[in-house]
Design an enzyme around this catalytic site. Sequence first.
Site, PDB file in Angstrom:
ATOM      1  N   LYS A   1      78.325  40.718  64.396  1.00  0.00           N
ATOM      2  CA  LYS A   1      79.629  39.857  64.258  1.00  0.00           C
ATOM      3  C   LYS A   1      79.311  38.919  65.114  1.00  0.00           C
ATOM      4  O   LYS A   1      80.310  37.719  64.716  1.00  0.00           O
ATOM      5  CB  LYS A   1      80.569  41.103  65.277  1.00  0.00           C
ATOM      6  CG  LYS A   1      81.809  40.229  65.299  1.00  0.00           C
ATOM      7  CD  LYS A   1      83.012  41.131  65.624  1.00  0.00           C
ATOM      8  CE  LYS A   1      84.367  40.424  65.562  1.00  0.00           C
ATOM      9  NZ  LYS A   1      85.616  41.131  66.058  1.00  0.00           N
TER      10      LYS A   1
ATOM     11  N   HIS B   1      94.352  47.822  55.002  1.00  0.00           N
ATOM     12  CA  HIS B   1      95.589  47.531  55.265  1.00  0.00           C
ATOM     13  C   HIS B   1      96.648  48.247  54.551  1.00  0.00           C
ATOM     14  O   HIS B   1      97.820  48.682  55.231  1.00  0.00           O
ATOM     15  CB  HIS B   1      95.747  46.139  55.600  1.00  0.00           C
ATOM     16  CG  HIS B   1      94.908  45.474  56.817  1.00  0.00           C
ATOM     17  ND1 HIS B   1      94.067  44.241  56.685  1.00  0.00           N
ATOM     18  CD2 HIS B   1      94.464  45.867  57.960  1.00  0.00           C
ATOM     19  CE1 HIS B   1      93.670  44.116  57.990  1.00  0.00           C
ATOM     20  NE2 HIS B   1      93.815  45.045  58.525  1.00  0.00           N
TER      21      HIS B   1
ATOM     22  N   ASN C   1      86.084  41.494  57.099  1.00  0.00           N
ATOM     23  CA  ASN C   1      87.113  42.370  56.711  1.00  0.00           C
ATOM     24  C   ASN C   1      86.912  43.164  55.535  1.00  0.00           C
ATOM     25  O   ASN C   1      87.821  43.676  54.597  1.00  0.00           O
ATOM     26  CB  ASN C   1      88.373  41.661  56.385  1.00  0.00           C
ATOM     27  CG  ASN C   1      88.906  40.999  57.485  1.00  0.00           C
ATOM     28  OD1 ASN C   1      89.050  41.549  58.570  1.00  0.00           O
ATOM     29  ND2 ASN C   1      89.728  39.722  57.488  1.00  0.00           N
TER      30      ASN C   1
ATOM     31  N   HIS D   1      89.135  46.130  54.303  1.00  0.00           N
ATOM     32  CA  HIS D   1      90.234  46.038  54.931  1.00  0.00           C
ATOM     33  C   HIS D   1      91.432  45.804  54.186  1.00  0.00           C
ATOM     34  O   HIS D   1      92.708  45.733  54.462  1.00  0.00           O
ATOM     35  CB  HIS D   1      90.098  44.761  56.138  1.00  0.00           C
ATOM     36  CG  HIS D   1      89.577  45.505  57.256  1.00  0.00           C
ATOM     37  ND1 HIS D   1      88.046  45.887  57.539  1.00  0.00           N
ATOM     38  CD2 HIS D   1      89.753  45.515  58.828  1.00  0.00           C
ATOM     39  CE1 HIS D   1      87.869  46.156  58.646  1.00  0.00           C
ATOM     40  NE2 HIS D   1      88.834  45.902  59.369  1.00  0.00           N
TER      41      HIS D   1
ATOM     42  N   ARG E   1      83.914  34.045  58.311  1.00  0.00           N
ATOM     43  CA  ARG E   1      84.476  35.397  59.058  1.00  0.00           C
ATOM     44  C   ARG E   1      85.127  36.418  58.249  1.00  0.00           C
ATOM     45  O   ARG E   1      85.127  37.643  58.666  1.00  0.00           O
ATOM     46  CB  ARG E   1      85.278  34.582  60.090  1.00  0.00           C
ATOM     47  CG  ARG E   1      85.705  35.718  61.268  1.00  0.00           C
ATOM     48  CD  ARG E   1      86.131  35.127  62.482  1.00  0.00           C
ATOM     49  NE  ARG E   1      86.571  36.167  63.548  1.00  0.00           N
ATOM     50  CZ  ARG E   1      86.505  36.038  64.852  1.00  0.00           C
ATOM     51  NH1 ARG E   1      86.607  35.023  65.468  1.00  0.00           N
ATOM     52  NH2 ARG E   1      87.018  37.080  65.628  1.00  0.00           N
TER      53      ARG E   1
ATOM     54  N   GLU F   1      83.675  50.793  61.704  1.00  0.00           N
ATOM     55  CA  GLU F   1      83.553  49.446  61.821  1.00  0.00           C
ATOM     56  C   GLU F   1      81.964  49.309  61.954  1.00  0.00           C
ATOM     57  O   GLU F   1      81.406  48.175  61.496  1.00  0.00           O
ATOM     58  CB  GLU F   1      84.299  48.916  63.032  1.00  0.00           C
ATOM     59  CG  GLU F   1      85.862  49.004  62.943  1.00  0.00           C
ATOM     60  CD  GLU F   1      86.320  48.059  61.787  1.00  0.00           C
ATOM     61  OE1 GLU F   1      85.857  47.372  61.033  1.00  0.00           O
ATOM     62  OE2 GLU F   1      87.923  48.099  61.906  1.00  0.00           O
TER      63      GLU F   1
ATOM     64  N   HIS G   1      93.111  53.120  62.220  1.00  0.00           N
ATOM     65  CA  HIS G   1      92.712  51.971  61.367  1.00  0.00           C
ATOM     66  C   HIS G   1      91.217  52.098  60.873  1.00  0.00           C
ATOM     67  O   HIS G   1      90.924  52.039  59.569  1.00  0.00           O
ATOM     68  CB  HIS G   1      92.638  50.828  62.345  1.00  0.00           C
ATOM     69  CG  HIS G   1      91.988  49.509  61.767  1.00  0.00           C
ATOM     70  ND1 HIS G   1      92.473  48.807  61.006  1.00  0.00           N
ATOM     71  CD2 HIS G   1      90.789  49.174  62.258  1.00  0.00           C
ATOM     72  CE1 HIS G   1      91.864  47.842  60.782  1.00  0.00           C
ATOM     73  NE2 HIS G   1      90.802  47.989  61.332  1.00  0.00           N
TER      74      HIS G   1
ATOM     75  N   ARG H   1      97.078  28.332  82.183  1.00  0.00           N
ATOM     76  CA  ARG H   1      96.521  27.596  80.878  1.00  0.00           C
ATOM     77  C   ARG H   1      94.895  28.174  80.808  1.00  0.00           C
ATOM     78  O   ARG H   1      94.220  27.659  80.142  1.00  0.00           O
ATOM     79  CB  ARG H   1      96.149  26.139  81.200  1.00  0.00           C
ATOM     80  CG  ARG H   1      97.739  25.533  81.376  1.00  0.00           C
ATOM     81  CD  ARG H   1      97.725  23.891  81.133  1.00  0.00           C
ATOM     82  NE  ARG H   1      99.237  23.399  81.352  1.00  0.00           N
ATOM     83  CZ  ARG H   1      99.761  23.216  82.596  1.00  0.00           C
ATOM     84  NH1 ARG H   1      98.791  23.505  83.509  1.00  0.00           N
ATOM     85  NH2 ARG H   1     100.749  22.812  82.628  1.00  0.00           N
TER      86      ARG H   1
ATOM     87  N   GLU I   1      87.884  31.565  61.695  1.00  0.00           N
ATOM     88  CA  GLU I   1      88.002  32.208  60.273  1.00  0.00           C
ATOM     89  C   GLU I   1      88.479  31.156  59.222  1.00  0.00           C
ATOM     90  O   GLU I   1      89.723  31.254  58.555  1.00  0.00           O
ATOM     91  CB  GLU I   1      89.253  33.390  60.364  1.00  0.00           C
ATOM     92  CG  GLU I   1      88.920  34.224  59.329  1.00  0.00           C
ATOM     93  CD  GLU I   1      89.443  35.620  59.640  1.00  0.00           C
ATOM     94  OE1 GLU I   1      89.666  36.054  60.427  1.00  0.00           O
ATOM     95  OE2 GLU I   1      89.698  36.204  58.505  1.00  0.00           O
TER      96      GLU I   1
ATOM     97  N   LYS J   1      89.176  36.821  69.634  1.00  0.00           N
ATOM     98  CA  LYS J   1      90.671  36.755  69.083  1.00  0.00           C
ATOM     99  C   LYS J   1      91.380  37.706  70.096  1.00  0.00           C
ATOM    100  O   LYS J   1      90.759  38.914  70.404  1.00  0.00           O
ATOM    101  CB  LYS J   1      90.627  37.621  67.644  1.00  0.00           C
ATOM    102  CG  LYS J   1      90.312  36.624  66.640  1.00  0.00           C
ATOM    103  CD  LYS J   1      90.537  37.411  65.293  1.00  0.00           C
ATOM    104  CE  LYS J   1      90.151  36.338  64.172  1.00  0.00           C
ATOM    105  NZ  LYS J   1      90.581  37.120  62.852  1.00  0.00           N
TER     106      LYS J   1
END
Length: 323
Positions: A190, A215, A208, A211, A204, A148, A228, A84, A200, A106
């Site tokens: 960040k 994407h 992106n 992005h 947040r 980035e 990427h 856990r 998010e 994340k």
Amino acid sequence: MLLVSNETVMPLHGAALKAELALSGRPVDSFVLPDGEAHKNWQSLQSLLEFWAEAGADRHSVVLAFGGGVVGDLAGCAAALFMRGLRFIQIPTTLLAQVDSSVGGKTGINLPQGKNLVGSFHQPIAVWADQGLLRTLPEREFSAGLAEVIKYGPIADSEFFSWLEGAMPALRQRDSETLALAVRRSCEIKAAVVGADEREGGVRAILNFGHTFGHALEAGLGYGRLLHGEAVALGMVMAAELSHRHLGTDPALVSRLQALLRVAGLPIRAPRMDPALFMQLMRGDKKSVSGMVRYVLIPAIGQAELVAAPDEMALACVAAHSE
Ligand code: NAD
Ligand code: MG
């Protein structure tokens, strides 16, 4: 201590890290993954968790994620799940991981149905970003990480954007001091954004920038054709163009961004893609609401907003910056 790395990073930097860890006197159990995004999956997660169980890991064990974003996401996800939740430390070895994936909490793995569909928010107790580790990074990966870094200027800090314009040649030489400054400022920005909106719900999303277009390019051209960061570079040019056309932003944003990306070794003209497919892929993006796709746009350098824009206008921006 539970060290997780991959078969590329371990031979390059594993001995040096292990020598440092030996000073602590604590035993280290190492798990070495095969290299690549394809291994950020259930099978690796299961093998890692079973390895820890077999090695007698307990609640006091600390996980060390030593690699790029793939290793960090997977090891962080396993750390969140084992008993856990184990404490974990990120030791990012790619530029992208140092300025982006190691910060923010994340973690996750991919499913055959899509990227990052399984995971958890699990904050590392520390991030140790040593710019010396970046010397062995392939040129293309390094430039992809710079995309980035560049992203943080337009969305949050116009001074940082100007600083990057001067510092880019030194960054590409991987000058440690200049790199340390760029990594530090990127992480500060960040961390501030994530601190305001960890899960998010709102702000947040500005991380992106580039992005939504990016994407669509990655998915439409087939994963693996563009890195990427390369797709994000192209996406930022398109989003800057859309900011100009939709919000009246000074067009200098587009030209300065293009010039900076070029010096960073990144592409600024996208391979051609079918517009209908492009729009369909952008519509699938998590940020869209009631049909209109929302984009992270830049009203002025250093500020970002989520704005809905008409499809025809977005596609005109794609066309303006494609071959
Ligand atoms: P990666 O982890 O695949 O690393 C890129 C390549 O560089 C790999 O081949 C790796 O083995 C190699 N490498 C790593 N360090 C090296 C070094 N020091 N010297 C030489 N080679 C080295 O890719 P990445 O770009 O670091 O990360 C991409 C992953 O990060 C994706 O899975 C993405 O989903 C994830 N990501 C997560 C977040 C987040 O917030 N958690 C944010 C952005 C990206
Ligand atoms: Mg990204």
